[in-house]
Design a protein around this motif. Structure first.
Motif, mmCIF file in Angstrom:
data_model
loop_
_atom_site.group_PDB
_atom_site.id
_atom_site.type_symbol
_atom_site.label_atom_id
_atom_site.label_comp_id
_atom_site.label_asym_id
_atom_site.label_seq_id
_atom_site.Cartn_x
_atom_site.Cartn_y
_atom_site.Cartn_z
ATOM 1 N N MET A 1 0.811 -1.216 0.000
ATOM 2 C CA MET A 1 0.000 0.000 0.000
ATOM 3 C C MET A 1 0.846 1.269 0.000
ATOM 4 N N VAL A 2 1.710 1.420 0.988
ATOM 5 C CA VAL A 2 2.464 2.673 1.110
ATOM 6 C C VAL A 2 3.396 2.846 -0.088
ATOM 7 N N ALA A 3 4.034 1.757 -0.499
ATOM 8 C CA ALA A 3 4.904 1.829 -1.675
ATOM 9 C C ALA A 3 4.124 2.246 -2.911
ATOM 10 N N GLY A 4 2.914 1.724 -3.064
ATOM 11 C CA GLY A 4 2.093 2.085 -4.208
ATOM 12 C C GLY A 4 1.663 3.539 -4.204
ATOM 13 N N MET A 5 1.543 4.117 -3.022
ATOM 14 C CA MET A 5 1.140 5.516 -2.924
ATOM 15 C C MET A 5 2.222 6.466 -3.422
ATOM 16 N N VAL A 6 3.477 6.034 -3.355
ATOM 17 C CA VAL A 6 4.570 6.924 -3.756
ATOM 18 C C VAL A 6 4.428 7.304 -5.228
ATOM 19 N N GLY A 7 4.362 6.314 -6.088
ATOM 20 C CA GLY A 7 4.151 6.597 -7.506
ATOM 21 C C GLY A 7 2.732 7.039 -7.793
ATOM 22 N N GLY A 8 1.786 6.573 -6.976
ATOM 23 C CA GLY A 8 0.391 6.927 -7.190
ATOM 24 C C GLY A 8 0.145 8.419 -7.070
ATOM 25 N N PHE A 9 0.788 9.049 -6.089
ATOM 26 C CA PHE A 9 0.616 10.487 -5.900
ATOM 27 C C PHE A 9 1.716 11.297 -6.581
ATOM 28 N N GLY A 10 2.904 10.715 -6.711
ATOM 29 C CA GLY A 10 4.013 11.468 -7.284
ATOM 30 C C GLY A 10 4.142 11.354 -8.774
ATOM 31 N N ASP A 11 3.419 10.390 -9.376
ATOM 32 C CA ASP A 11 3.517 10.136 -10.807
ATOM 33 C C ASP A 11 4.992 9.925 -11.160
ATOM 34 N N ARG A 12 5.495 10.496 -12.209
ATOM 35 C CA ARG A 12 6.870 10.231 -12.631
ATOM 36 C C ARG A 12 7.893 10.767 -11.635
ATOM 37 N N TYR A 13 7.459 11.627 -10.697
ATOM 38 C CA TYR A 13 8.373 12.163 -9.687
ATOM 39 C C TYR A 13 8.453 11.264 -8.455
ATOM 40 N N GLY A 14 7.668 10.188 -8.453
ATOM 41 C CA GLY A 14 7.687 9.286 -7.309
ATOM 42 C C GLY A 14 7.882 7.840 -7.706
ATOM 43 N N ARG A 15 8.288 7.607 -8.960
ATOM 44 C CA ARG A 15 8.396 6.219 -9.400
ATOM 45 C C ARG A 15 9.842 5.748 -9.367
ATOM 46 N N THR A 16 10.556 5.904 -10.440
ATOM 47 C CA THR A 16 11.862 5.258 -10.523
ATOM 48 C C THR A 16 12.932 6.241 -10.964
ATOM 49 N N ALA A 17 14.152 5.984 -10.492
ATOM 50 C CA ALA A 17 15.313 6.793 -10.883
ATOM 51 C C ALA A 17 16.466 5.835 -11.175
ATOM 52 N N GLY A 18 17.540 5.945 -10.400
ATOM 53 C CA GLY A 18 18.710 5.136 -10.689
ATOM 54 C C GLY A 18 18.579 3.670 -10.341
ATOM 55 N N ALA A 19 17.992 3.362 -9.202
ATOM 56 C CA ALA A 19 17.950 1.971 -8.732
ATOM 57 C C ALA A 19 17.233 1.065 -9.719
ATOM 58 N N HIS A 20 16.097 1.511 -10.230
ATOM 59 C CA HIS A 20 15.345 0.665 -11.157
ATOM 60 C C HIS A 20 16.001 0.614 -12.544
ATOM 61 N N SER A 21 16.738 1.642 -12.919
ATOM 62 C CA SER A 21 17.479 1.554 -14.177
ATOM 63 C C SER A 21 18.552 0.473 -14.097
ATOM 64 N N ILE A 22 19.186 0.354 -12.938
ATOM 65 C CA ILE A 22 20.165 -0.718 -12.747
ATOM 66 C C ILE A 22 19.464 -2.071 -12.817
ATOM 67 N N HIS A 23 18.302 -2.182 -12.158
ATOM 68 C CA HIS A 23 17.525 -3.417 -12.247
ATOM 69 C C HIS A 23 17.211 -3.753 -13.703
ATOM 70 N N ASP A 24 16.706 -2.766 -14.427
ATOM 71 C CA ASP A 24 16.291 -3.011 -15.806
ATOM 72 C C ASP A 24 17.465 -3.488 -16.650
ATOM 73 N N ALA A 25 18.632 -2.896 -16.428
ATOM 74 C CA ALA A 25 19.821 -3.314 -17.169
ATOM 75 C C ALA A 25 20.212 -4.740 -16.825
ATOM 76 N N LEU A 26 20.057 -5.106 -15.570
ATOM 77 C CA LEU A 26 20.413 -6.464 -15.141
ATOM 78 C C LEU A 26 19.492 -7.516 -15.739
ATOM 79 N N THR A 27 18.274 -7.132 -16.110
ATOM 80 C CA THR A 27 17.361 -8.128 -16.688
ATOM 81 C C THR A 27 17.877 -8.641 -18.030
ATOM 82 N N TYR A 28 18.822 -7.919 -18.633
ATOM 83 C CA TYR A 28 19.400 -8.375 -19.898
ATOM 84 C C TYR A 28 20.593 -9.313 -19.689
#
Length: 368
Positions: free
Chosen positions: A239-266
Motif C-alpha cells: 500500500m504505502v509503496a504504491g502511494m509513492v508513484g500513485g501520488f508522485g507520478d513520474r516524480y515518485g516512481r523510478t530513478a537510478g535503482a530501477h534503471s540498474i535493475h532493468d539493465a540487469l534483466t538483460y
C-alpha cells in the motif's frame, strides 16, 4: 527542475481491504459490482499455498487458469482470448507481481474490472494501475500505465504468512528504493505541489518502517505467527509503496535503482534473482553515483542482516567481465531510462565507475 504541466494522481485502488479472512468476502464484493462471472488467474506453487484460502463461489461462474510464469504481451493476449471465449466479466488475480501485472494488462485491454488477491508482499503491483512487461527471456520491454484503477484489493495477512521469506525480503528491497528514488527526483523541484509532498511522505514512511520493523516481521514469518510488525511491513510493501508513484507520478516512481535493475534483466545470469533483490543492489549503485558513501555505510549492516545483495558478488555475478559490466552500465543509461531523472548527465562511464566502486566498498566491508 520545473514541474511538468501534466501530473496525474493514481493514488489507490477503488477499494482496499487488509484483514485476516477477507478473501471469504470475495463473492459479495463481486455481487456489489454486478459481476456474475470471472476468470481466476493463478500461479503454480503459489496456488498450492493459497488455494485453501480461496473461497467457495456458489453464485458466480468461475473459470480457473494457470498463467505461464511471465508478464509478456503474448500471455496478456492469451488471457484475453480465454475471457472472450468463456464470456467472462472480470479478472481475479491470485498471486504475485508478474501475475498481477499480466492480469491488469488483459483487464485494461478488455475494459473489464480486475480484482487482486495478493499471495506475496514482494512488490506494490496489487496497488498500482500499471504493468511492467518482459519478453520471453525475462528482459524488460515496457512500462505501461493505465487510466483506470484496480477495482478491489483483498489483502489477507494470513495468506502472506505462508509465503517464502525470500519474497518478503525482495519486497523490502524493492520498497526501500521508494525513498531513495523519489527523494533524488523531488529534491530537484523548484516547487513541490501537495500531491508530490504526499508521495515524499509515503516514500519516507517506507524507508523508516522498513528499517524499524523488517527484522521483527521476518521473525514472525519464520515463526508463522502474525504480529503488528509483519502486517505493517506487508502493508508498507503493497500500500504505502504504491502511494509513492500513485501520488508522485513520474516524480515518485523510478530513478537510478530501477534503471540498474532493468539493465540487469538483460544479463541471463541474473534471471534467478528476484526483482527486489536487483533493485536493492541498484539503490547502492545509485548512492555510489551520488557519492553518498555515508548512506551506503549506514545501509550495509541492514542489508547484511536481511540478506539483501550489496554487490555483484552477493548476486553471484562477480564473474562478469569488464565488458559485460560496461554493457550493464550502457543499458542503464539508454535514452528513456529513469536514471536520467537524477541530476546532471549520467553516462555509462559514471555508472560503470559506481559499480566498481561499490565492489571495492563491499570488499573492504567484508574484511572488517
Amino acid at each position: 527542475m520545473q514541474l511538468e504541466k501534466q501530473l496525474i494522481v493514481r493514488g489507490a485502488p477503488q477499494e482496499f481491504i487488509c484483514r485476516t479472512g477477507c478473501w471469504n468476502e470475495l463473492e459479495q464484493h463481486l455481487e456489489r459490482r454486478g459481476i456474475e462471472s470471472v476468470l481466476v488467474v493463478h500461479g503454480g506453487a503459489s496456488w498450492q499455498a493459497a488455494s485453501p484460502y480461496f473461497p467457495e463461489m456458489a453464485r458466480t461462474k468461475v473459470h480457473f487458469d494457470k498463467y505461464n510464469g511471465e508478464c509478456t504481451y503474448d500471455e496478456r493476449d492469451r488471457l484475453i482470448q480465454v475471457i472472450k471465449v468463456q464470456g467472462l466479466q472480470a479478472i481475479v488475480a491470485v498471486g504475485g507481481g508478474k501475475l498481477t501485472d499480466v492480469a491488469k494488462a488483459a483487464a485494461y485491454s478488455l475494459n473489464v474490472p480486475v480484482i487482486v488477491l495478493p499471495t506475496l508482499a514482494s512488490t506494490c503491483a496489487a496497488w498500482t494501475p500499471l504493468s511492467i512487461v518482459y519478453d520471453e527471456s525475462g528482459a524488460m520491454v515496457s512500462f505501461d500505465v493505465y487510466p483506470r484503477s484496480n477495482s478491489l484489493v483483498l489483502l489477507d495477512p494470513q495468506v502472506i504468512l505462508d509465503s517464502p521469506s525470500e519474497m518478503l525480503v525482495a519486497g523490502i528491497g524493492d520498497t526501500l528504493a521508494k525513498w531513495y528514488e523519489a527523494d533524488v527526483i523531488i529534491s530537484q523541484l523548484d516547487t513541490v505541489p501537495i500531491e508530490i509532498e504526499i508521495a515524499r511522505f509515503a516514500a519516507r514512511k517506507c524507508r523508516d518502517d522498513l528499517l524499524q520493523y523488517s527484522e521483527t516481521a521476518l521473525k514472525a514469518l519464520a515463526d508463522k505467527r502474525l504480529n503488528d510488525a509483519f502486517i505493517r511491513i506487508v502493508e508498507t510493501n503493497i500500500m504505502v509503496a504504491g502511494m509513492v508513484g500513485g501520488f508522485g507520478d513520474r516524480y515518485g516512481r523510478t530513478a537510478g535503482a530501477h534503471s540498474i535493475h532493468d539493465a540487469l534483466t538483460y544479463v541471463p545470469q541474473s534471471h534467478h534473482l528476484k526483482h527486489g533483490m536487483k533493485v536493492a543492489y541498484g539503490v547502492l549503485v545509485q548512492l555510489a553515483i551520488e557519492e553518498k558513501r555515508e548512506e551506503i555505510d549506514a545501509l550495509l549492516p541492514f542489508y547484511a542482516r536481511l540478506g539483501l545483495p550489496a554487490s555483484l558478488r552477493d548476486m553471484g555475478l562477480d564473474s562478469l567481465s569488464q565488458a559485460e559490466r560496461l554493457a550493464i552500465a550502457e543499458r542503464a543509461v539508454e535514452r528513456d531510462a529513469s536514471i536520467h531523472m537524477m541530476p546532471g548527465e549520467i553516462t555509462a562511464d559514471i555508472v560503470f565507475a559506481a559499480i566498481e566502486r561499490l565492489e571495492q566498498i563491499r570488499r573492504r566491508n567484508l574484511k572488517k
